[in-house]
Design a protein around this motif. Structure first.
Motif, PDB file in Angstrom:
ATOM      1  N   THR A  98     -13.414  20.829  39.568  1.00  0.00           N
ATOM      2  CA  THR A  98     -13.025  20.115  38.350  1.00  0.00           C
ATOM      3  C   THR A  98     -14.230  19.619  37.549  1.00  0.00           C
ATOM      4  O   THR A  98     -14.180  19.603  36.325  1.00  0.00           O
ATOM      5  CB  THR A  98     -12.077  18.942  38.655  1.00  0.00           C
ATOM      6  OG1 THR A  98     -12.678  18.093  39.626  1.00  0.00           O
ATOM      7  CG2 THR A  98     -10.736  19.445  39.158  1.00  0.00           C
ATOM      8  N   SER A  99     -15.299  19.252  38.214  1.00  0.00           N
ATOM      9  CA  SER A  99     -16.467  18.783  37.453  1.00  0.00           C
ATOM     10  C   SER A  99     -17.103  19.937  36.682  1.00  0.00           C
ATOM     11  O   SER A  99     -17.515  19.777  35.530  1.00  0.00           O
ATOM     12  CB  SER A  99     -17.480  18.078  38.354  1.00  0.00           C
ATOM     13  OG  SER A  99     -17.960  18.943  39.338  1.00  0.00           O
ATOM     14  N   LYS A 100     -17.163  21.108  37.285  1.00  0.00           N
ATOM     15  CA  LYS A 100     -17.699  22.287  36.598  1.00  0.00           C
ATOM     16  C   LYS A 100     -16.790  22.681  35.431  1.00  0.00           C
ATOM     17  O   LYS A 100     -17.268  22.988  34.335  1.00  0.00           O
ATOM     18  CB  LYS A 100     -17.833  23.440  37.590  1.00  0.00           C
ATOM     19  CG  LYS A 100     -18.577  24.623  37.073  1.00  0.00           C
ATOM     20  CD  LYS A 100     -18.788  25.633  38.179  1.00  0.00           C
ATOM     21  CE  LYS A 100     -19.977  26.500  37.893  1.00  0.00           C
ATOM     22  NZ  LYS A 100     -20.275  27.422  38.979  1.00  0.00           N
ATOM     23  N   LEU A 101     -15.489  22.670  35.673  1.00  0.00           N
ATOM     24  CA  LEU A 101     -14.525  23.001  34.619  1.00  0.00           C
ATOM     25  C   LEU A 101     -14.649  22.015  33.466  1.00  0.00           C
ATOM     26  O   LEU A 101     -14.731  22.419  32.301  1.00  0.00           O
ATOM     27  CB  LEU A 101     -13.099  22.990  35.178  1.00  0.00           C
ATOM     28  CG  LEU A 101     -11.990  23.226  34.162  1.00  0.00           C
ATOM     29  CD1 LEU A 101     -12.094  24.612  33.542  1.00  0.00           C
ATOM     30  CD2 LEU A 101     -10.630  23.014  34.808  1.00  0.00           C
ATOM     31  N   GLU A 102     -14.672  20.739  33.771  1.00  0.00           N
ATOM     32  CA  GLU A 102     -14.778  19.698  32.739  1.00  0.00           C
ATOM     33  C   GLU A 102     -16.059  19.877  31.917  1.00  0.00           C
ATOM     34  O   GLU A 102     -16.033  19.802  30.689  1.00  0.00           O
ATOM     35  CB  GLU A 102     -14.748  18.316  33.387  1.00  0.00           C
ATOM     36  CG  GLU A 102     -14.849  17.169  32.418  1.00  0.00           C
ATOM     37  CD  GLU A 102     -13.638  17.011  31.521  1.00  0.00           C
ATOM     38  OE1 GLU A 102     -13.820  16.598  30.356  1.00  0.00           O
ATOM     39  OE2 GLU A 102     -12.515  17.317  31.955  1.00  0.00           O
ATOM     40  N   LYS A 103     -17.141  20.132  32.600  1.00  0.00           N
ATOM     41  CA  LYS A 103     -18.428  20.313  31.913  1.00  0.00           C
ATOM     42  C   LYS A 103     -18.365  21.487  30.937  1.00  0.00           C
ATOM     43  O   LYS A 103     -18.808  21.385  29.791  1.00  0.00           O
ATOM     44  CB  LYS A 103     -19.531  20.536  32.950  1.00  0.00           C
ATOM     45  CG  LYS A 103     -20.907  20.741  32.365  1.00  0.00           C
ATOM     46  CD  LYS A 103     -21.931  20.959  33.455  1.00  0.00           C
ATOM     47  CE  LYS A 103     -23.291  21.265  32.870  1.00  0.00           C
ATOM     48  NZ  LYS A 103     -24.278  21.570  33.892  1.00  0.00           N
ATOM     49  N   GLN A 104     -17.799  22.604  31.367  1.00  0.00           N
ATOM     50  CA  GLN A 104     -17.725  23.795  30.518  1.00  0.00           C
ATOM     51  C   GLN A 104     -16.734  23.609  29.365  1.00  0.00           C
ATOM     52  O   GLN A 104     -16.976  24.084  28.255  1.00  0.00           O
ATOM     53  CB  GLN A 104     -17.372  25.029  31.343  1.00  0.00           C
ATOM     54  CG  GLN A 104     -18.466  25.441  32.302  1.00  0.00           C
ATOM     55  CD  GLN A 104     -19.777  25.717  31.575  1.00  0.00           C
ATOM     56  OE1 GLN A 104     -19.831  26.426  30.573  1.00  0.00           O
ATOM     57  NE2 GLN A 104     -20.855  25.136  32.080  1.00  0.00           N
ATOM     58  N   LEU A 105     -15.627  22.917  29.620  1.00  0.00           N
ATOM     59  CA  LEU A 105     -14.666  22.653  28.550  1.00  0.00           C
ATOM     60  C   LEU A 105     -15.280  21.738  27.489  1.00  0.00           C
ATOM     61  O   LEU A 105     -15.114  21.966  26.295  1.00  0.00           O
ATOM     62  CB  LEU A 105     -13.378  22.040  29.112  1.00  0.00           C
ATOM     63  CG  LEU A 105     -12.481  22.986  29.916  1.00  0.00           C
ATOM     64  CD1 LEU A 105     -11.321  22.218  30.534  1.00  0.00           C
ATOM     65  CD2 LEU A 105     -11.983  24.142  29.069  1.00  0.00           C
ATOM     66  N   LEU A 106     -15.993  20.704  27.926  1.00  0.00           N
ATOM     67  CA  LEU A 106     -16.662  19.802  26.978  1.00  0.00           C
ATOM     68  C   LEU A 106     -17.698  20.549  26.148  1.00  0.00           C
ATOM     69  O   LEU A 106     -17.804  20.353  24.939  1.00  0.00           O
ATOM     70  CB  LEU A 106     -17.321  18.631  27.708  1.00  0.00           C
ATOM     71  CG  LEU A 106     -16.389  17.519  28.161  1.00  0.00           C
ATOM     72  CD1 LEU A 106     -17.132  16.518  29.038  1.00  0.00           C
ATOM     73  CD2 LEU A 106     -15.745  16.822  26.973  1.00  0.00           C
ATOM     74  N   LYS A 107     -18.435  21.416  26.796  1.00  0.00           N
ATOM     75  CA  LYS A 107     -19.447  22.219  26.103  1.00  0.00           C
ATOM     76  C   LYS A 107     -18.786  23.075  25.023  1.00  0.00           C
ATOM     77  O   LYS A 107     -19.249  23.134  23.886  1.00  0.00           O
ATOM     78  CB  LYS A 107     -20.182  23.089  27.125  1.00  0.00           C
ATOM     79  CG  LYS A 107     -21.295  23.925  26.573  1.00  0.00           C
ATOM     80  CD  LYS A 107     -21.965  24.692  27.712  1.00  0.00           C
ATOM     81  CE  LYS A 107     -22.986  25.670  27.217  1.00  0.00           C
ATOM     82  NZ  LYS A 107     -23.582  26.429  28.319  1.00  0.00           N
TER      83      LYS A 107
END
Length: 116
Positions: A98-107
């Motif tokens: 989820t942290s990787k997903l969140e980071k990429q979605l925010l980007k």
């Protein structure tokens, strides 16, 4: 509900139409999260549950790797599903990070805001 008369009514209609077009255009800028899966896949089912809180931030596309037209994906991922790509780029496999997903979605969302 419109209470305008004459030209004001026409202006309100066209402004509302423009608003709706912009709203629908913004929805098409969602990134595509591709889930490489097969049936059955308990880890894929688990992953989809973890993704539910994020469902309005991407378009989920599922690819069944056991279908003949997906044989290349089968050869690549047969021992690794679930596998996720975000906009055609590898993102993660086996479990949702989820942290990787969140980071990429925010980007992605920041890039969209900068281009608007």
């Amino acid at each position: 509900m419109f209470w305008f008369q004459g030209n004001s009514m026409q202006l309100a209609k066209s402004s509302f139409g423009l608003y709706l077009r912009n709203l629908s255009a913004s929805k098409t800028t969602l990134p595509v999260l591709t889930l490489f899966t097969k049936d059955p896949c308990p880890l894929c089912d688990e992953a989809k549950e973890v993704l539910k809180p994020y469902k309005n931030r991407f378009i989920l596309q599922e690819v069944d790797i056991t279908l003949p037209e997906n044989s290349a994906w089968y050869e690549r991922y047969k021992f690794d599903i679930p596998v996720f790509h975000l906009n055609d780029q590898f993102l993660m496999k086996h479990r949702v990070n989820t942290s990787k997903l969140e980071k990429q979605l925010l980007k992605f969302e920041q890039q969209v805001l900068q281009t608007d």
